[in-house]
Design a protein around this motif. Structure first.
Motif, PDB file in Angstrom:
ATOM      1  N   LEU A  18      40.253  31.591  41.548  1.00 55.94           N
ATOM      2  CA  LEU A  18      40.758  32.229  42.762  1.00 55.94           C
ATOM      3  C   LEU A  18      41.839  33.253  42.431  1.00 55.94           C
ATOM      4  O   LEU A  18      41.851  34.366  42.981  1.00 55.94           O
ATOM      5  CB  LEU A  18      41.307  31.169  43.716  1.00 55.94           C
ATOM      6  N   LYS A  19      42.753  32.883  41.528  1.00 55.83           N
ATOM      7  CA  LYS A  19      43.808  33.813  41.116  1.00 55.83           C
ATOM      8  C   LYS A  19      43.207  35.068  40.479  1.00 55.83           C
ATOM      9  O   LYS A  19      43.673  36.191  40.714  1.00 55.83           O
ATOM     10  CB  LYS A  19      44.755  33.136  40.118  1.00 55.83           C
ATOM     11  N   ASP A  20      42.173  34.881  39.656  1.00 54.25           N
ATOM     12  CA  ASP A  20      41.535  36.019  38.990  1.00 54.25           C
ATOM     13  C   ASP A  20      40.865  36.949  39.998  1.00 54.25           C
ATOM     14  O   ASP A  20      40.934  38.173  39.866  1.00 54.25           O
ATOM     15  CB  ASP A  20      40.505  35.528  37.968  1.00 54.25           C
ATOM     16  N   VAL A  21      40.212  36.366  40.991  1.00 53.55           N
ATOM     17  CA  VAL A  21      39.524  37.174  42.010  1.00 53.55           C
ATOM     18  C   VAL A  21      40.542  37.966  42.825  1.00 53.55           C
ATOM     19  O   VAL A  21      40.354  39.168  43.082  1.00 53.55           O
ATOM     20  CB  VAL A  21      38.666  36.277  42.927  1.00 53.55           C
ATOM     21  N   ILE A  22      41.651  37.320  43.198  1.00 53.68           N
ATOM     22  CA  ILE A  22      42.698  38.011  43.968  1.00 53.68           C
ATOM     23  C   ILE A  22      43.322  39.117  43.122  1.00 53.68           C
ATOM     24  O   ILE A  22      43.493  40.254  43.579  1.00 53.68           O
ATOM     25  CB  ILE A  22      43.777  37.018  44.438  1.00 53.68           C
ATOM     26  N   SER A  23      43.658  38.786  41.880  1.00 50.47           N
ATOM     27  CA  SER A  23      44.273  39.776  40.988  1.00 50.47           C
ATOM     28  C   SER A  23      43.327  40.951  40.740  1.00 50.47           C
ATOM     29  O   SER A  23      43.734  42.116  40.808  1.00 50.47           O
ATOM     30  CB  SER A  23      44.649  39.120  39.662  1.00 50.47           C
ATOM     31  N   GLY A  24      42.067  40.639  40.466  1.00 43.98           N
ATOM     32  CA  GLY A  24      41.084  41.701  40.218  1.00 43.98           C
ATOM     33  C   GLY A  24      40.912  42.609  41.419  1.00 43.98           C
ATOM     34  O   GLY A  24      40.745  43.832  41.279  1.00 43.98           O
TER      35      GLY A  24
ATOM     36  N   VAL B 204      48.065  41.032  34.926  1.00 43.32           N
ATOM     37  CA  VAL B 204      48.854  39.884  34.461  1.00 43.32           C
ATOM     38  C   VAL B 204      49.901  39.489  35.496  1.00 43.32           C
ATOM     39  O   VAL B 204      50.082  38.301  35.805  1.00 43.32           O
ATOM     40  CB  VAL B 204      49.545  40.204  33.112  1.00 43.32           C
ATOM     41  N   GLU B 205      50.587  40.488  36.055  1.00 42.80           N
ATOM     42  CA  GLU B 205      51.647  40.214  37.019  1.00 42.80           C
ATOM     43  C   GLU B 205      51.118  39.547  38.281  1.00 42.80           C
ATOM     44  O   GLU B 205      51.836  38.813  38.965  1.00 42.80           O
ATOM     45  CB  GLU B 205      52.368  41.522  37.402  1.00 42.80           C
ATOM     46  N   ASN B 206      49.848  39.775  38.606  1.00 41.95           N
ATOM     47  CA  ASN B 206      49.267  39.200  39.813  1.00 41.95           C
ATOM     48  C   ASN B 206      48.481  37.924  39.551  1.00 41.95           C
ATOM     49  O   ASN B 206      47.767  37.439  40.433  1.00 41.95           O
ATOM     50  CB  ASN B 206      48.385  40.232  40.510  1.00 41.95           C
ATOM     51  N   GLY B 207      48.596  37.375  38.331  1.00 41.48           N
ATOM     52  CA  GLY B 207      48.026  36.065  38.054  1.00 41.48           C
ATOM     53  C   GLY B 207      46.699  36.044  37.336  1.00 41.48           C
ATOM     54  O   GLY B 207      46.139  34.974  37.098  1.00 41.48           O
ATOM     55  N   GLY B 208      46.155  37.220  36.963  1.00 43.58           N
ATOM     56  CA  GLY B 208      44.894  37.255  36.225  1.00 43.58           C
ATOM     57  C   GLY B 208      45.064  36.672  34.832  1.00 43.58           C
ATOM     58  O   GLY B 208      46.007  37.028  34.131  1.00 43.58           O
TER      59      GLY B 208
ATOM     60  N   THR C 238      41.818  35.497  33.026  1.00 44.36           N
ATOM     61  CA  THR C 238      40.518  35.477  32.370  1.00 44.36           C
ATOM     62  C   THR C 238      39.801  36.792  32.657  1.00 44.36           C
ATOM     63  O   THR C 238      40.190  37.532  33.575  1.00 44.36           O
ATOM     64  CB  THR C 238      39.628  34.311  32.870  1.00 44.36           C
ATOM     65  N   PRO C 239      38.741  37.107  31.901  1.00 43.78           N
ATOM     66  CA  PRO C 239      37.996  38.348  32.132  1.00 43.78           C
ATOM     67  C   PRO C 239      37.361  38.447  33.516  1.00 43.78           C
ATOM     68  O   PRO C 239      36.916  39.533  33.910  1.00 43.78           O
ATOM     69  CB  PRO C 239      36.919  38.310  31.039  1.00 43.78           C
ATOM     70  N   ILE C 240      37.328  37.339  34.261  1.00 46.19           N
ATOM     71  CA  ILE C 240      36.809  37.374  35.632  1.00 46.19           C
ATOM     72  C   ILE C 240      37.596  38.377  36.470  1.00 46.19           C
ATOM     73  O   ILE C 240      37.047  39.066  37.336  1.00 46.19           O
ATOM     74  CB  ILE C 240      36.880  35.974  36.283  1.00 46.19           C
ATOM     75  N   ALA C 241      38.901  38.488  36.205  1.00 46.03           N
ATOM     76  CA  ALA C 241      39.744  39.431  36.942  1.00 46.03           C
ATOM     77  C   ALA C 241      39.302  40.867  36.681  1.00 46.03           C
ATOM     78  O   ALA C 241      39.201  41.680  37.608  1.00 46.03           O
ATOM     79  CB  ALA C 241      41.206  39.241  36.543  1.00 46.03           C
ATOM     80  N   GLY C 242      39.017  41.192  35.421  1.00 43.89           N
ATOM     81  CA  GLY C 242      38.564  42.537  35.088  1.00 43.89           C
ATOM     82  C   GLY C 242      37.212  42.856  35.693  1.00 43.89           C
ATOM     83  O   GLY C 242      36.966  43.978  36.164  1.00 43.89           O
ATOM     84  N   ILE C 243      36.318  41.877  35.685  1.00 41.35           N
ATOM     85  CA  ILE C 243      34.997  42.068  36.301  1.00 41.35           C
ATOM     86  C   ILE C 243      35.149  42.254  37.808  1.00 41.35           C
ATOM     87  O   ILE C 243      34.499  43.125  38.407  1.00 41.35           O
ATOM     88  CB  ILE C 243      34.088  40.860  35.980  1.00 41.35           C
ATOM     89  N   THR C 244      36.028  41.461  38.433  1.00 39.86           N
ATOM     90  CA  THR C 244      36.284  41.589  39.871  1.00 39.86           C
ATOM     91  C   THR C 244      36.860  42.963  40.187  1.00 39.86           C
ATOM     92  O   THR C 244      36.516  43.576  41.211  1.00 39.86           O
ATOM     93  CB  THR C 244      37.262  40.495  40.344  1.00 39.86           C
TER      94      THR C 244
END
Length: 544
Positions: free
Chosen positions: A21-27, A312-316, A318-324
């Motif tokens: 969830l954090k990764d999706v929000i950050s992405g 990073v600052e928004n909690g990402g 894993t690479p899921i954040a970059g994909i998002t």
């Protein structure tokens, strides 16, 4: 194995729903922040705005999916602007696309031949100088939007930018300034009340709604960039193979700059999350991205420090954040371009100013300035050259200067007889020590080329021991890179509840360790002149 994407490793280990969830929000946030940057970098490079978005979508997806970093965000960057503009002027758009594909192939070979391992020879002062300078440059590029100054095109030169700002300062827009300040305040303070939802996301949504509801006179993405195409298509560029030799030079320039910037971005990200990227995998992923992207009309891409720091600052994590981030841009491009273009530029300026401050590494900067002349010479040279000229020149000069100063330092050491304070003639066999005690001896000077290797070995040796004795009788000097790595290693071992003892530290090294608070971290009572004293102290601890 050379090619080991982080995404696959993390998938096998398992990613928690909370982190997902954090990764999706950050992405999602990074995708929105990346939108105007991608457009701006494309326009400044001499191509149409949508090509920047396409690059962030296609290259960003590939870099995250196949890269060697947990948090790297890929896309077009400001470092490429001058180079790309020159290539387009000389060879046209087809020449740029051809050069990009060739650069991608070169990057893949860089990774396969393990050139990524050469990054360990980048001194810590060089990286801090580069990162701090990039933070200053990012901040300076956002002043126009933060103040709402009526400037259509900013000059590339740092000082010319500020001259232009001061020339137009009386024309600032109070609404833009208020929105920028509100963005910074919300971004910084909101996490005190809710750690799950990033303050930057709250600022972006709420302030965009306020601007639209009250029809405030501020610049938005639409008013600044105009209409943007919302389509993405696959096509084969017009590659003239007869001119292959012509494009080799620009391709190498793109590949070298891309590799340096992406790996430095990954190193900066490692420092922010306490991770360790896989440099050769990262280079291969960067290469694949630059091979594929031109077939969709995109331009060269690399790891983007500002967007990676935002992630990073928004909690990402894993690479899921970059994909998002890539999917968010694609979604916006295809369906919501009419709404995305309503975002005020001053909101994005505020978010990026916070990012610039967080990535500035001002504490490390000040700490290195208090150290030796060798270290702060590299720091200041890299910092100034990155701002005044560009990062390529800064890194080249920084590496050469580091090498020359290291040779000078070694020559100075050779002029003096090294007095070994350890009692070499009265040393018991390491095998006779209690099993709770481990020993590691550093075999020479601790400097930027050997710092990472020694740090990893000390970590491996100490992580399974109750007490680790680090013998330092042969360490004639220690530089800022080694101090940085040594500090992080000792800190990690102490968190693992390993007790650290040292022996044989000379006065110069002890003084450096004291200056950087490592003596306090270890405990002065645990630092001994001789190995036997350290052993006796360790045995007393074991017997308690």
């Amino acid at each position: 194995m050379i090619f080991q994407p982080k995404l696959w490793t993390l998938y096998k280990q398992g990613i928690s729903k909370e982190q997902l969830l954090k990764d999706v929000i950050s992405g999602s946030i990074v995708g929105i922040v990346a939108l105007p940057l991608a457009i701006a970098f494309a326009v400044a490079s001499g191509v149409s705005p949508e090509k920047g978005i396409i690059t962030a979508v296609v290259a960003g997806f590939i870099i995250s999916a196949f890269g060697g970093s947990r948090v790297q965000i890929g896309g077009p960057t400001g470092a490429f602007i001058v180079i790309l503009y020159g290539i387009i002027e000389q060879y046209g758009l087809d020449g740029l696309l051809f050069s990009t594909v060739l650069a991608g192939i070169i990057l893949v070979f860089f990774g396969l031949f393990r050139f990524g391992n050469l990054l360990r020879y980048f001194p810590h002062p060089l990286i801090v100088g580069f990162t701090s300078a990039i933070a200053v440059v990012i901040f300076s590029t956002q002043v126009k939007d933060a103040l709402g100054l009526p400037i259509q095109k900013l000059p590339a030169d740092f000082f010319e930018k500020w001259q232009l700002y001061f020339a137009h300062i009386s024309e600032f827009n109070p609404y833009s300034l208020t929105i920028t300040i509100a963005t910074i305040v919300i971004t910084v303070l909101f996490k005190r009340y809710n750690s799950k939802i990033p303050g930057s996301f709250v600022a972006l949504i709420s302030l965009t709604l306020i601007v639209q509801l009250f029809n405030l006179p501020v610049t938005t993405i639409e008013s600044f960039f105009g209409n943007i195409s919302g389509s993405i298509d696959f096509s084969i560029p017009n590659f003239d193979l007869s001119k292959l030799s012509t494009y080799i030079v620009p391709a190498f320039v793109i590949a070298l700059l891309g590799s340096v910037e992406s790996l430095l971005s990954a190193v900066v990200a490692d420092g922010m999350i306490g991770g360790a990227h896989r440099s050769n995998t990262e280079l291969i992923a960067q290469g694949l991205a630059n091979i594929v992207t031109p077939f969709f009309g995109g331009i060269p891409a690399t790891g983007a420090i500002a967007r990676t720091a935002t992630n990073v600052e928004n909690g990402g994590r894993t690479p899921i954040a970059g994909i998002t981030h890539s999917l968010t841009l694609l979604f916006i491009m295809l369906f919501f371009m009419n709404y995305a273009k309503l975002i005020p530029m001053s909101v994005l300026a505020g978010i990026l100013m916070v990012v610039a401050f967080n990535m500035s590494e001002y504490k490390s900067f000040i700490s290195i300035l208090k150290g030796s002349v060798y270290d702060y010479s590299v720091l200041l040279t890299t910092f100034v050259l990155t701002i005044v000229i560009d990062l390529t020149v800064a890194i080249e000069v920084g590496i050469v200067l580091s090498s020359l100063l290291f040779m000078k330092r070694m020559a100075d050491v050779e002029k003096h007889e090294i007095v070994i304070s350890d009692d070499e003639d009265d040393i018991e066999n390491y095998e006779n020590l209690p099993k709770e005690i481990a020993v590691y001896e550093i075999g020479g000077p601790l400097f930027f080329a050997s710092a990472k290797q020694y740090a990893n070995l000390i970590k491996e040796r100490g992580v399974s021991a109750k007490i680790l004795i680090i013998r330092m009788r042969h360490v004639s000097f220690i530089d800022a890179t080694a101090i940085h790595n040594f500090y992080e290693t000792i800190k990690l071992l102490k968190e693992n509840e390993t007790i650290i003892l040292t022996s044989g530290t000379n006065n110069e090294v002890f003084s450096a360790l004291q200056k950087y608070n490592i003596v306090d971290l270890i405990g002065e009572e645990n630092m001994h002149k001789t190995y036997m004293r350290a052993v006796n102290h360790a045995k007393k601890i074991v017997c308690r």
